[in-house]
Write a protein that holds these residues in place. Structure first.
Motif, PDB file in Angstrom:
ATOM      1  N   ILE A  34     -12.255  39.971 -66.323  1.00  0.00           N
ATOM      2  CA  ILE A  34     -13.276  39.672 -65.310  1.00  0.00           C
ATOM      3  C   ILE A  34     -12.813  40.172 -63.945  1.00  0.00           C
ATOM      4  O   ILE A  34     -13.578  40.790 -63.200  1.00  0.00           O
ATOM      5  CB  ILE A  34     -13.583  38.161 -65.262  1.00  0.00           C
ATOM      6  CG1 ILE A  34     -14.229  37.708 -66.578  1.00  0.00           C
ATOM      7  CG2 ILE A  34     -14.499  37.840 -64.076  1.00  0.00           C
ATOM      8  CD1 ILE A  34     -14.359  36.196 -66.708  1.00  0.00           C
ATOM      9  N   ARG A  35     -11.544  39.927 -63.611  1.00  0.00           N
ATOM     10  CA  ARG A  35     -11.003  40.414 -62.341  1.00  0.00           C
ATOM     11  C   ARG A  35     -11.128  41.937 -62.247  1.00  0.00           C
ATOM     12  O   ARG A  35     -11.501  42.477 -61.200  1.00  0.00           O
ATOM     13  CB  ARG A  35      -9.532  40.034 -62.206  1.00  0.00           C
ATOM     14  CG  ARG A  35      -9.276  38.611 -61.848  1.00  0.00           C
ATOM     15  CD  ARG A  35      -7.754  38.368 -61.772  1.00  0.00           C
ATOM     16  NE  ARG A  35      -7.438  36.973 -61.764  1.00  0.00           N
ATOM     17  CZ  ARG A  35      -7.507  36.190 -60.698  1.00  0.00           C
ATOM     18  NH1 ARG A  35      -7.860  36.697 -59.543  1.00  0.00           N
ATOM     19  NH2 ARG A  35      -7.215  34.908 -60.789  1.00  0.00           N
ATOM     20  N   LYS A  36     -10.806  42.612 -63.345  1.00  0.00           N
ATOM     21  CA  LYS A  36     -10.881  44.075 -63.367  1.00  0.00           C
ATOM     22  C   LYS A  36     -12.321  44.537 -63.137  1.00  0.00           C
ATOM     23  O   LYS A  36     -12.564  45.479 -62.378  1.00  0.00           O
ATOM     24  CB  LYS A  36     -10.358  44.600 -64.710  1.00  0.00           C
ATOM     25  CG  LYS A  36     -10.300  46.094 -64.800  1.00  0.00           C
ATOM     26  CD  LYS A  36      -9.694  46.541 -66.116  1.00  0.00           C
ATOM     27  CE  LYS A  36      -9.672  48.041 -66.218  1.00  0.00           C
ATOM     28  NZ  LYS A  36      -9.121  48.504 -67.496  1.00  0.00           N
ATOM     29  N   ASP A  37     -13.281  43.878 -63.790  1.00  0.00           N
ATOM     30  CA  ASP A  37     -14.690  44.224 -63.586  1.00  0.00           C
ATOM     31  C   ASP A  37     -15.098  44.030 -62.129  1.00  0.00           C
ATOM     32  O   ASP A  37     -15.784  44.874 -61.557  1.00  0.00           O
ATOM     33  CB  ASP A  37     -15.594  43.381 -64.489  1.00  0.00           C
ATOM     34  CG  ASP A  37     -15.599  43.839 -65.927  1.00  0.00           C
ATOM     35  OD1 ASP A  37     -15.117  44.964 -66.206  1.00  0.00           O
ATOM     36  OD2 ASP A  37     -16.067  43.069 -66.785  1.00  0.00           O
ATOM     37  N   LEU A  38     -14.693  42.915 -61.551  1.00  0.00           N
ATOM     38  CA  LEU A  38     -15.045  42.650 -60.152  1.00  0.00           C
ATOM     39  C   LEU A  38     -14.414  43.688 -59.222  1.00  0.00           C
ATOM     40  O   LEU A  38     -15.045  44.141 -58.261  1.00  0.00           O
ATOM     41  CB  LEU A  38     -14.624  41.237 -59.755  1.00  0.00           C
ATOM     42  CG  LEU A  38     -15.394  40.092 -60.429  1.00  0.00           C
ATOM     43  CD1 LEU A  38     -14.733  38.752 -60.136  1.00  0.00           C
ATOM     44  CD2 LEU A  38     -16.845  40.091 -60.002  1.00  0.00           C
TER      45      LEU A  38
ATOM     46  N   GLN B 296     -12.966  38.436 -52.165  1.00  0.00           N
ATOM     47  CA  GLN B 296     -14.259  38.282 -52.831  1.00  0.00           C
ATOM     48  C   GLN B 296     -14.082  38.005 -54.321  1.00  0.00           C
ATOM     49  O   GLN B 296     -14.826  37.216 -54.902  1.00  0.00           O
ATOM     50  CB  GLN B 296     -15.114  39.537 -52.636  1.00  0.00           C
ATOM     51  CG  GLN B 296     -15.590  39.743 -51.218  1.00  0.00           C
ATOM     52  CD  GLN B 296     -16.217  41.116 -51.026  1.00  0.00           C
ATOM     53  OE1 GLN B 296     -15.741  42.116 -51.559  1.00  0.00           O
ATOM     54  NE2 GLN B 296     -17.305  41.156 -50.255  1.00  0.00           N
ATOM     55  N   ILE B 297     -13.101  38.658 -54.925  1.00  0.00           N
ATOM     56  CA  ILE B 297     -12.834  38.447 -56.353  1.00  0.00           C
ATOM     57  C   ILE B 297     -12.493  36.985 -56.606  1.00  0.00           C
ATOM     58  O   ILE B 297     -13.036  36.352 -57.515  1.00  0.00           O
ATOM     59  CB  ILE B 297     -11.708  39.375 -56.850  1.00  0.00           C
ATOM     60  CG1 ILE B 297     -12.209  40.824 -56.886  1.00  0.00           C
ATOM     61  CG2 ILE B 297     -11.197  38.941 -58.225  1.00  0.00           C
ATOM     62  CD1 ILE B 297     -11.126  41.860 -57.161  1.00  0.00           C
ATOM     63  N   GLU B 298     -11.597  36.431 -55.802  1.00  0.00           N
ATOM     64  CA  GLU B 298     -11.205  35.034 -55.979  1.00  0.00           C
ATOM     65  C   GLU B 298     -12.391  34.096 -55.779  1.00  0.00           C
ATOM     66  O   GLU B 298     -12.494  33.075 -56.452  1.00  0.00           O
ATOM     67  CB  GLU B 298     -10.058  34.670 -55.042  1.00  0.00           C
ATOM     68  CG  GLU B 298      -8.759  35.376 -55.367  1.00  0.00           C
ATOM     69  CD  GLU B 298      -8.337  35.230 -56.827  1.00  0.00           C
ATOM     70  OE1 GLU B 298      -8.340  34.098 -57.352  1.00  0.00           O
ATOM     71  OE2 GLU B 298      -8.015  36.250 -57.453  1.00  0.00           O
ATOM     72  N   LYS B 299     -13.289  34.457 -54.862  1.00  0.00           N
ATOM     73  CA  LYS B 299     -14.461  33.635 -54.607  1.00  0.00           C
ATOM     74  C   LYS B 299     -15.455  33.714 -55.769  1.00  0.00           C
ATOM     75  O   LYS B 299     -16.060  32.706 -56.150  1.00  0.00           O
ATOM     76  CB  LYS B 299     -15.131  34.089 -53.310  1.00  0.00           C
ATOM     77  CG  LYS B 299     -16.334  33.266 -52.917  1.00  0.00           C
ATOM     78  CD  LYS B 299     -16.957  33.772 -51.634  1.00  0.00           C
ATOM     79  CE  LYS B 299     -18.217  32.981 -51.329  1.00  0.00           C
ATOM     80  NZ  LYS B 299     -19.034  33.613 -50.311  1.00  0.00           N
ATOM     81  N   ASP B 300     -15.660  34.912 -56.324  1.00  0.00           N
ATOM     82  CA  ASP B 300     -16.667  35.123 -57.369  1.00  0.00           C
ATOM     83  C   ASP B 300     -16.161  34.793 -58.774  1.00  0.00           C
ATOM     84  O   ASP B 300     -16.970  34.581 -59.682  1.00  0.00           O
ATOM     85  CB  ASP B 300     -17.153  36.571 -57.359  1.00  0.00           C
ATOM     86  CG  ASP B 300     -18.041  36.876 -56.170  1.00  0.00           C
ATOM     87  OD1 ASP B 300     -18.239  35.994 -55.317  1.00  0.00           O
ATOM     88  OD2 ASP B 300     -18.552  38.016 -56.102  1.00  0.00           O
ATOM     89  N   LEU B 301     -14.853  34.746 -58.961  1.00  0.00           N
ATOM     90  CA  LEU B 301     -14.275  34.555 -60.293  1.00  0.00           C
ATOM     91  C   LEU B 301     -14.779  33.287 -60.996  1.00  0.00           C
ATOM     92  O   LEU B 301     -15.204  33.366 -62.154  1.00  0.00           O
ATOM     93  CB  LEU B 301     -12.746  34.566 -60.211  1.00  0.00           C
ATOM     94  CG  LEU B 301     -11.993  34.492 -61.522  1.00  0.00           C
ATOM     95  CD1 LEU B 301     -12.303  35.692 -62.406  1.00  0.00           C
ATOM     96  CD2 LEU B 301     -10.498  34.409 -61.261  1.00  0.00           C
ATOM     97  N   PRO B 302     -14.774  32.116 -60.357  1.00  0.00           N
ATOM     98  CA  PRO B 302     -15.254  30.922 -61.073  1.00  0.00           C
ATOM     99  C   PRO B 302     -16.697  31.056 -61.571  1.00  0.00           C
ATOM    100  O   PRO B 302     -17.013  30.633 -62.687  1.00  0.00           O
ATOM    101  CB  PRO B 302     -15.136  29.812 -60.018  1.00  0.00           C
ATOM    102  CG  PRO B 302     -14.087  30.291 -59.073  1.00  0.00           C
ATOM    103  CD  PRO B 302     -14.258  31.783 -59.026  1.00  0.00           C
ATOM    104  N   GLY B 303     -17.550  31.659 -60.766  1.00  0.00           N
ATOM    105  CA  GLY B 303     -18.944  31.841 -61.176  1.00  0.00           C
ATOM    106  C   GLY B 303     -19.063  32.761 -62.374  1.00  0.00           C
ATOM    107  O   GLY B 303     -19.847  32.503 -63.298  1.00  0.00           O
ATOM    108  N   ARG B 304     -18.299  33.837 -62.367  1.00  0.00           N
ATOM    109  CA  ARG B 304     -18.331  34.769 -63.496  1.00  0.00           C
ATOM    110  C   ARG B 304     -17.801  34.115 -64.765  1.00  0.00           C
ATOM    111  O   ARG B 304     -18.331  34.328 -65.847  1.00  0.00           O
ATOM    112  CB  ARG B 304     -17.515  36.027 -63.185  1.00  0.00           C
ATOM    113  CG  ARG B 304     -18.107  36.905 -62.121  1.00  0.00           C
ATOM    114  CD  ARG B 304     -19.385  37.613 -62.620  1.00  0.00           C
ATOM    115  NE  ARG B 304     -19.954  38.428 -61.583  1.00  0.00           N
ATOM    116  CZ  ARG B 304     -19.797  39.738 -61.481  1.00  0.00           C
ATOM    117  NH1 ARG B 304     -19.088  40.391 -62.365  1.00  0.00           N
ATOM    118  NH2 ARG B 304     -20.348  40.395 -60.483  1.00  0.00           N
ATOM    119  N   LYS B 305     -16.761  33.302 -64.633  1.00  0.00           N
ATOM    120  CA  LYS B 305     -16.219  32.595 -65.794  1.00  0.00           C
ATOM    121  C   LYS B 305     -17.264  31.623 -66.344  1.00  0.00           C
ATOM    122  O   LYS B 305     -17.423  31.501 -67.560  1.00  0.00           O
ATOM    123  CB  LYS B 305     -14.932  31.870 -65.419  1.00  0.00           C
ATOM    124  CG  LYS B 305     -13.760  32.821 -65.205  1.00  0.00           C
ATOM    125  CD  LYS B 305     -12.561  32.185 -64.549  1.00  0.00           C
ATOM    126  CE  LYS B 305     -11.942  31.072 -65.304  1.00  0.00           C
ATOM    127  NZ  LYS B 305     -10.691  30.590 -64.664  1.00  0.00           N
TER     128      LYS B 305
END
Length: 115
Positions: free
Chosen positions: A56-60, A69-78
């Motif tokens: 997911i991190r790689k995709d972001l 932004q990755i750290e902020k969006d990661l929980p939502g993507r998970k």
């Protein structure tokens, strides 16, 4: 139990054999390091969920997001992924209840027939 280890000139440590055996660490296992709020280093064996999070991190990152932004969006993507997996599991359960499924052997036979 605490184990004493020393960092060598190349920045490497050796995990004592007893500890490796206790936690079932093998050569080439992937480990994760983090720092807790007290500044202590935490070392743990990477698992499936870590691998999924890395993807997911790689995709972001590929989408052009910054590290922040990755750290902020990661929980939502998970959460999105979790919902999608639960939906898929529910659909599979319904197919099984209706008798609309094939066994792994049947799937393998079908895939072999495509070659």
């Amino acid at each position: 139990m605490l184990y004493d280890v020393q960092i060598n000139d190349r920045g490497q440590i050796t995990i004592p054999k007893e500890l490796r055996e206790t936690v079932n660490l093998k050569a080439h296992d992937r480990l994760k390091l983090s720092i807790n709020t007290d500044g202590r280093i935490i070392l743990y064996k990477s698992d499936f969920f870590d691998d999924v999070e890395d993807l997911i991190r790689k995709d972001l990152k590929n989408e052009g997001l910054t590290a922040e932004q990755i750290e902020k969006d990661l929980p939502g993507r998970k959460k999105e992924l979790g919902k999608a997996l639960l939906k898929m599991a529910s659909e599979v359960d319904q197919e099984i209840e209706r008798g609309e499924y094939i066994t792994l052997d049947q799937l393998n036979e079908a895939l072999e027939g495509e070659d």
